[in-house]
Design an enzyme around this catalytic site. Structure first.
Site, PDB file in Angstrom:
ATOM      1  N   LYS A   1     -60.275  34.907  69.408  1.00  0.00           N
ATOM      2  CA  LYS A   1     -60.520  34.349  68.432  1.00  0.00           C
ATOM      3  C   LYS A   1     -59.428  33.076  68.137  1.00  0.00           C
ATOM      4  O   LYS A   1     -59.818  31.782  67.857  1.00  0.00           O
ATOM      5  CB  LYS A   1     -59.914  35.196  67.178  1.00  0.00           C
ATOM      6  CG  LYS A   1     -60.079  34.348  65.752  1.00  0.00           C
ATOM      7  CD  LYS A   1     -60.284  35.241  64.558  1.00  0.00           C
ATOM      8  CE  LYS A   1     -60.591  34.376  63.454  1.00  0.00           C
ATOM      9  NZ  LYS A   1     -60.810  35.023  61.973  1.00  0.00           N
TER      10      LYS A   1
ATOM     11  N   GLU B   1     -64.099  24.952  61.446  1.00  0.00           N
ATOM     12  CA  GLU B   1     -65.625  25.607  61.756  1.00  0.00           C
ATOM     13  C   GLU B   1     -66.567  24.221  61.556  1.00  0.00           C
ATOM     14  O   GLU B   1     -67.601  24.264  60.913  1.00  0.00           O
ATOM     15  CB  GLU B   1     -66.116  26.425  60.754  1.00  0.00           C
ATOM     16  CG  GLU B   1     -66.982  27.233  60.940  1.00  0.00           C
ATOM     17  CD  GLU B   1     -67.229  28.618  60.180  1.00  0.00           C
ATOM     18  OE1 GLU B   1     -66.122  29.353  60.221  1.00  0.00           O
ATOM     19  OE2 GLU B   1     -67.979  28.775  59.477  1.00  0.00           O
TER      20      GLU B   1
ATOM     21  N   HIS C   1     -72.191  37.987  59.822  1.00  0.00           N
ATOM     22  CA  HIS C   1     -71.550  38.098  58.276  1.00  0.00           C
ATOM     23  C   HIS C   1     -72.467  37.345  57.161  1.00  0.00           C
ATOM     24  O   HIS C   1     -72.374  37.782  56.101  1.00  0.00           O
ATOM     25  CB  HIS C   1     -70.508  37.114  58.548  1.00  0.00           C
ATOM     26  CG  HIS C   1     -69.119  37.842  59.123  1.00  0.00           C
ATOM     27  ND1 HIS C   1     -69.482  38.267  60.399  1.00  0.00           N
ATOM     28  CD2 HIS C   1     -67.961  38.030  58.721  1.00  0.00           C
ATOM     29  CE1 HIS C   1     -68.274  38.886  60.793  1.00  0.00           C
ATOM     30  NE2 HIS C   1     -67.314  38.934  59.794  1.00  0.00           N
TER      31      HIS C   1
ATOM     32  N   GLU D   1     -65.696  44.509  63.910  1.00  0.00           N
ATOM     33  CA  GLU D   1     -65.399  43.270  64.172  1.00  0.00           C
ATOM     34  C   GLU D   1     -64.847  42.972  65.910  1.00  0.00           C
ATOM     35  O   GLU D   1     -65.148  42.132  66.341  1.00  0.00           O
ATOM     36  CB  GLU D   1     -64.179  42.718  63.501  1.00  0.00           C
ATOM     37  CG  GLU D   1     -64.403  42.491  61.837  1.00  0.00           C
ATOM     38  CD  GLU D   1     -65.447  41.305  61.544  1.00  0.00           C
ATOM     39  OE1 GLU D   1     -65.869  40.641  62.626  1.00  0.00           O
ATOM     40  OE2 GLU D   1     -65.383  41.148  60.198  1.00  0.00           O
TER      41      GLU D   1
ATOM     42  N   HIS E   1     -72.251  39.465  53.991  1.00  0.00           N
ATOM     43  CA  HIS E   1     -71.754  39.106  52.857  1.00  0.00           C
ATOM     44  C   HIS E   1     -72.685  39.214  51.735  1.00  0.00           C
ATOM     45  O   HIS E   1     -72.278  39.544  50.434  1.00  0.00           O
ATOM     46  CB  HIS E   1     -71.300  37.568  52.859  1.00  0.00           C
ATOM     47  CG  HIS E   1     -70.247  37.283  53.591  1.00  0.00           C
ATOM     48  ND1 HIS E   1     -69.877  35.954  54.160  1.00  0.00           N
ATOM     49  CD2 HIS E   1     -69.089  38.239  54.209  1.00  0.00           C
ATOM     50  CE1 HIS E   1     -68.614  36.271  54.804  1.00  0.00           C
ATOM     51  NE2 HIS E   1     -68.189  37.570  54.960  1.00  0.00           N
TER      52      HIS E   1
ATOM     53  N   HIS F   1     -66.105  46.128  54.496  1.00  0.00           N
ATOM     54  CA  HIS F   1     -66.594  44.807  55.109  1.00  0.00           C
ATOM     55  C   HIS F   1     -67.032  45.011  56.654  1.00  0.00           C
ATOM     56  O   HIS F   1     -68.155  44.571  56.921  1.00  0.00           O
ATOM     57  CB  HIS F   1     -65.415  43.842  55.153  1.00  0.00           C
ATOM     58  CG  HIS F   1     -65.863  42.589  55.889  1.00  0.00           C
ATOM     59  ND1 HIS F   1     -66.621  41.658  55.614  1.00  0.00           N
ATOM     60  CD2 HIS F   1     -65.282  41.763  56.981  1.00  0.00           C
ATOM     61  CE1 HIS F   1     -66.889  40.667  56.323  1.00  0.00           C
ATOM     62  NE2 HIS F   1     -66.089  40.752  57.126  1.00  0.00           N
TER      63      HIS F   1
ATOM     64  N   LYS G   1     -58.229  31.506  57.686  1.00  0.00           N
ATOM     65  CA  LYS G   1     -59.090  31.388  56.530  1.00  0.00           C
ATOM     66  C   LYS G   1     -58.579  32.080  55.491  1.00  0.00           C
ATOM     67  O   LYS G   1     -57.931  33.365  55.649  1.00  0.00           O
ATOM     68  CB  LYS G   1     -60.340  31.768  56.917  1.00  0.00           C
ATOM     69  CG  LYS G   1     -61.490  30.860  57.937  1.00  0.00           C
ATOM     70  CD  LYS G   1     -62.631  31.467  57.934  1.00  0.00           C
ATOM     71  CE  LYS G   1     -63.690  30.482  58.790  1.00  0.00           C
ATOM     72  NZ  LYS G   1     -64.751  31.313  58.971  1.00  0.00           N
TER      73      LYS G   1
ATOM     74  N   ARG H   1     -66.864  27.825  65.897  1.00  0.00           N
ATOM     75  CA  ARG H   1     -65.857  28.796  65.212  1.00  0.00           C
ATOM     76  C   ARG H   1     -67.235  29.531  64.309  1.00  0.00           C
ATOM     77  O   ARG H   1     -66.970  30.759  63.856  1.00  0.00           O
ATOM     78  CB  ARG H   1     -64.905  28.201  64.138  1.00  0.00           C
ATOM     79  CG  ARG H   1     -64.219  29.349  63.258  1.00  0.00           C
ATOM     80  CD  ARG H   1     -63.089  28.875  62.785  1.00  0.00           C
ATOM     81  NE  ARG H   1     -62.427  30.267  62.132  1.00  0.00           N
ATOM     82  CZ  ARG H   1     -61.184  30.098  61.524  1.00  0.00           C
ATOM     83  NH1 ARG H   1     -60.464  28.988  61.615  1.00  0.00           N
ATOM     84  NH2 ARG H   1     -60.870  31.232  60.812  1.00  0.00           N
TER      85      ARG H   1
ATOM     86  N   ASN I   1     -68.814  34.332  62.783  1.00  0.00           N
ATOM     87  CA  ASN I   1     -69.553  34.888  61.599  1.00  0.00           C
ATOM     88  C   ASN I   1     -70.870  35.671  62.065  1.00  0.00           C
ATOM     89  O   ASN I   1     -71.776  35.964  61.133  1.00  0.00           O
ATOM     90  CB  ASN I   1     -69.654  33.612  60.628  1.00  0.00           C
ATOM     91  CG  ASN I   1     -68.667  33.068  59.979  1.00  0.00           C
ATOM     92  OD1 ASN I   1     -67.897  33.744  59.700  1.00  0.00           O
ATOM     93  ND2 ASN I   1     -68.652  31.486  60.204  1.00  0.00           N
TER      94      ASN I   1
ATOM     95  N   ARG J   1     -49.179  23.105  46.588  1.00  0.00           N
ATOM     96  CA  ARG J   1     -50.058  22.564  47.409  1.00  0.00           C
ATOM     97  C   ARG J   1     -49.607  22.835  48.860  1.00  0.00           C
ATOM     98  O   ARG J   1     -49.857  22.269  50.075  1.00  0.00           O
ATOM     99  CB  ARG J   1     -50.029  21.053  47.667  1.00  0.00           C
ATOM    100  CG  ARG J   1     -50.341  20.249  46.364  1.00  0.00           C
ATOM    101  CD  ARG J   1     -50.921  18.927  46.578  1.00  0.00           C
ATOM    102  NE  ARG J   1     -51.215  18.324  45.287  1.00  0.00           N
ATOM    103  CZ  ARG J   1     -50.608  17.539  44.511  1.00  0.00           C
ATOM    104  NH1 ARG J   1     -49.272  17.132  44.880  1.00  0.00           N
ATOM    105  NH2 ARG J   1     -50.975  16.910  43.392  1.00  0.00           N
TER     106      ARG J   1
HETATM  107  N1  GLY Z   1     -63.885  35.813  60.325  1.00  0.00           N
HETATM  108  C1  GLY Z   1     -64.433  34.418  61.005  1.00  0.00           C
HETATM  109  C2  GLY Z   1     -63.678  33.200  61.032  1.00  0.00           C
HETATM  110  O1  GLY Z   1     -62.353  33.539  60.708  1.00  0.00           O
HETATM  111  O2  GLY Z   1     -63.644  32.203  61.382  1.00  0.00           O
END
Ligand code: GLY
Length: 276
Positions: free
Chosen positions: A135, A145, A156, A93, A160, A173, A51, A149, A153, A29
């Site tokens: 960031k 998020e 993205h 990015e 994706h 990516h 993330k 946040r 994206n 955990r």
């Molecule tokens: N790559 C976007 C984030 O980490 O929120």
């Protein structure tokens, strides 16, 4: 086997960082782990913010957890041996931060484009620092998020979908993100929200960084707009089945567009695949 007091180390690019972070999130955990990113993309984005995830055939990063590393240790000397294509992918990015919320940084990137491409260590370190600060500021305010946040994206959701539909691997990516940001800009212009000039300026910068700004013809032939749209419907930002996309008003001004009409998205995808 690792015990609760042990600590993992994620030494590598984005895939390694995400996988090691996810393993650390699940094991007993949650155990502590340290991120030591070795690619530009991992340094400016994936190693920061907690993330962690793995890709599924159905969609990118679909299984994962928010699990902060105990530290992120970045040594930009590692970039000296990074392949050119990987450097460019990371720069996508970096451009994203300027495009979504920092017009002065975007202008600085335009000025420093040659130095960045040439691998100038001081300029690269400055780009990494400013990206990480951007960031970190956003993640501190909105770790899981719920709001701001989501702006990180930018591009993205399109990216994706393209990565998943092409089986992960045809594009890096960052390359998919460059294309995705251009599709988001195209949507914004077609909805009358943003001037075409800003999209052209960003395309010019991405192209200078040797990045694609449209879906390459050899991939477009194999892609179907409806299949891409279905993938976009699986995006984690969607709420109650409604499409949420990051669009923009101009360079430095992205926003979350709620309940985007899927017909518009389908039109943009159809045009993009037809080479329009
Ligand atoms: N790559 C976007 C984030 O980490 O929120």
């Amino acid at each position: 086997a690792a015990e609760r007091e042990d600590e993992g180390v994620a030494l590598g690019g984005g895939v390694v960082g995400d996988l090691a972070g996810f393993a650390a999130a699940c094991w007993m955990r949650g155990v502590r782990y340290l991120q030591i990113p070795t690619s530009l993309l991992a340094m400016v984005d994936s190693s920061v913010g907690g993330k962690t995830a793995v890709d599924l055939p159905q969609g990118k990063n679909l299984v994962g957890a928010f699990h902060q590393p105990c530290a992120v240790a970045i040594d930009t000397d590692l970039l000296a041996t990074l392949p050119e294509r990987e450097l460019s992918a990371g720069l996508a990015e970096v451009v994203k931060y300027g495009a979504l919320g920092d017009a002065p940084f975007f202008a600085w990137l335009e000025q420093q484009a040659d130095a960045l491409l040439a691998g100038d260590p001081l300029v690269l370190a400055e780009a990494v620092r400013r990206s990480c600060e951007h960031k970190a500021r956003v993640v501190v305010a909105d770790e899981t998020e719920q709001g701001e946040r989501a702006l990180l994206n930018f591009g993205h959701t399109f990216a994706h979908a393209i990565e998943t539909e092409t089986g992960y691997g045809a594009l890096l990516h960052g390359e998919a993100v460059a294309i995705g940001m251009m599709l988001a800009a195209r949507m914004s212009s077609e909805l009358g929200l943003a001037p075409l000039l800003d999209a052209a300026l960003r395309a010019a910068l991405l192209e200078r960084f040797r990045l694609p700004v449209a879906i390459p013809a050899e991939l477009a032939d194999k892609l179907d707009p409806s299949a891409l749209l279905s993938r976009m419907r699986l995006d984690k930002k969607n709420v109650s089945g409604r499409l949420r996309l990051i669009l923009w008003r101009r360079i430095g001004h992205a926003f979350v567009a709620e309940d985007v009409d899927s017909h518009h998205v389908l039109e943009v995808l159809t045009d993009a695949l037809a080479g329009g």
